[in-house]
Design a protein around this motif. Structure first.
Motif, PDB file in Angstrom:
ATOM      1  N   UNK A   1       0.852  -1.184   0.000  1.00 37.58           N
ATOM      2  CA  UNK A   1       0.000   0.000   0.000  1.00 37.58           C
ATOM      3  C   UNK A   1       0.893   1.241   0.000  1.00 37.58           C
ATOM      4  N   UNK A   2       0.504   2.231  -0.787  1.00 36.03           N
ATOM      5  CA  UNK A   2       1.266   3.476  -0.833  1.00 36.03           C
ATOM      6  C   UNK A   2       0.302   4.653  -0.817  1.00 36.03           C
ATOM      7  N   UNK A   3       0.589   5.651   0.016  1.00 38.11           N
ATOM      8  CA  UNK A   3      -0.247   6.840   0.128  1.00 38.11           C
ATOM      9  C   UNK A   3       0.617   8.071  -0.128  1.00 38.11           C
ATOM     10  N   UNK A   4      -0.042   9.209  -0.351  1.00 40.68           N
ATOM     11  CA  UNK A   4       0.688  10.445  -0.619  1.00 40.68           C
ATOM     12  C   UNK A   4       1.050  11.125   0.695  1.00 40.68           C
ATOM     13  N   UNK A   5       2.311  11.392   0.879  1.00 37.62           N
ATOM     14  CA  UNK A   5       2.773  12.061   2.082  1.00 37.62           C
ATOM     15  C   UNK A   5       3.140  11.088   3.182  1.00 37.62           C
ATOM     16  N   UNK A   6       3.678  11.639   4.267  1.00 39.09           N
ATOM     17  CA  UNK A   6       4.048  10.816   5.418  1.00 39.09           C
ATOM     18  C   UNK A   6       2.808  10.475   6.232  1.00 39.09           C
ATOM     19  N   UNK A   7       2.718   9.254   6.688  1.00 34.59           N
ATOM     20  CA  UNK A   7       1.586   8.824   7.513  1.00 34.59           C
ATOM     21  C   UNK A   7       1.717   9.451   8.895  1.00 34.59           C
ATOM     22  N   UNK A   8       0.667  10.169   9.307  1.00 35.27           N
ATOM     23  CA  UNK A   8       0.683  10.849  10.607  1.00 35.27           C
ATOM     24  C   UNK A   8      -0.312  10.270  11.595  1.00 35.27           C
ATOM     25  N   UNK A   9      -1.267   9.451  11.116  1.00 32.71           N
ATOM     26  CA  UNK A   9      -2.254   8.876  12.033  1.00 32.71           C
ATOM     27  C   UNK A   9      -2.849   7.604  11.453  1.00 32.71           C
ATOM     28  N   UNK A  10      -3.243   6.690  12.355  1.00 36.57           N
ATOM     29  CA  UNK A  10      -3.924   5.442  12.002  1.00 36.57           C
ATOM     30  C   UNK A  10      -5.008   5.189  13.035  1.00 36.57           C
ATOM     31  N   UNK A  11      -6.171   4.715  12.578  1.00 34.27           N
ATOM     32  CA  UNK A  11      -7.224   4.365  13.519  1.00 34.27           C
ATOM     33  C   UNK A  11      -8.084   3.255  12.931  1.00 34.27           C
TER      34      UNK A  11
END
Length: 239
Positions: A1-11
């Motif tokens: 999985x790849x997203x745009x930007x740095x991951x800052x939160x997960x829930x």
């Protein structure tokens, strides 16, 4: 999985069948544990929104601008439809021409940029429109001219069919008193008045209605010239 930007939160959500991801690029994604594939569910500008405009006759689309980009949004789905990215510069204002064919935009690097609304493809660029950045932009109702304002206190008018052709650049300081013994020697118009007159020193100006152009006074009748730009043309020599 790849997203745009740095991951800052997960829930996690509900019975732990899904989870959400937030990034520092103001993107929010959703994913199921079973598939582990990202789905973009929300997005916005990463910095302040500087302008917003709805195209003529369309309430289901609008355009916004911010640092680094212009975005087109689809209101029924509340989703981004198009993003035009120009790195390391800030867009101060946007306008959609009345015919819906062009997005024109004002940038802090002094440029006016135009794009196709459907694809984001550039159509033309006006360099050095304003020394201290372009801060406001508008298009005439016939879509043939652009009016721009800048941090330098100037207003410009450009032709959209030939953006290289600079038409008008003027900045004036109103004054109620014209110095005594001045002489007008540069005049435009005629017949029942002069549309625009400048004195011999190019320091003072006067404007009034004239029969030739059937124009109202261009500003307060007497003014002090703060900036005057002169354009010259020279025929190319053909061997």
């Amino acid at each position: 999985m790849r997203v745009e930007g740095a991951v800052t939160s997960l829930t996690c959500r509900g019975q732990d069948d899904q989870f959400f991801i937030g990034t520092n690029k103001c993107q929010m994604y959703r994913s199921a544990y079973a598939t582990f594939q990202e789905e973009l569910v929300a997005v916005c500008h990463t910095e302040a929104v500087n302008d917003i405009v709805f195209p003529e006759g369309h309430s289901d689309l609008f355009v916004t601008c911010s640092t680094n980009d212009i975005r087109v949004w689809y209101t029924p789905e509340r989703l981004e439809r198009l993003r035009v990215t120009v790195p390391n510069v800030t867009c101060h204002a946007v306008e959609v021409t009345r015919d819906g064919m062009v997005i024109i935009s004002a940038w802090n690097d002094g440029k006016i940029r135009a794009f196709v609304p459907a694809t984001g493809e550039p159509t033309y660029e006006i360099n050095n429109a304003h020394n201290l950045g372009v801060t406001a932009i508008a298009a005439t109702s016939d879509c043939k001219q652009i009016i721009s304002g800048g941090g330098d206190g100037q207003a410009l008018r450009e032709k959209t069919n030939d953006p290289r052709q600079h038409i008008v650049q003027m900045r004036v300081l109103p004054s109620r008193r014209v110095p005594d013994n001045h002489q007008w020697n540069r005049q435009k118009g005629g017949g029942e008045g002069q549309a625009l007159s400048l004195d011999t020193n190019l320091l003072w100006g006067h404007t009034e209605r004239c029969e030739t152009f059937d124009n109202p006074p261009l500003c307060q009748e007497n003014f002090k010239v703060q900036l005057l730009e002169v354009w010259g043309f020279q025929n190319a020599q053909v061997p």
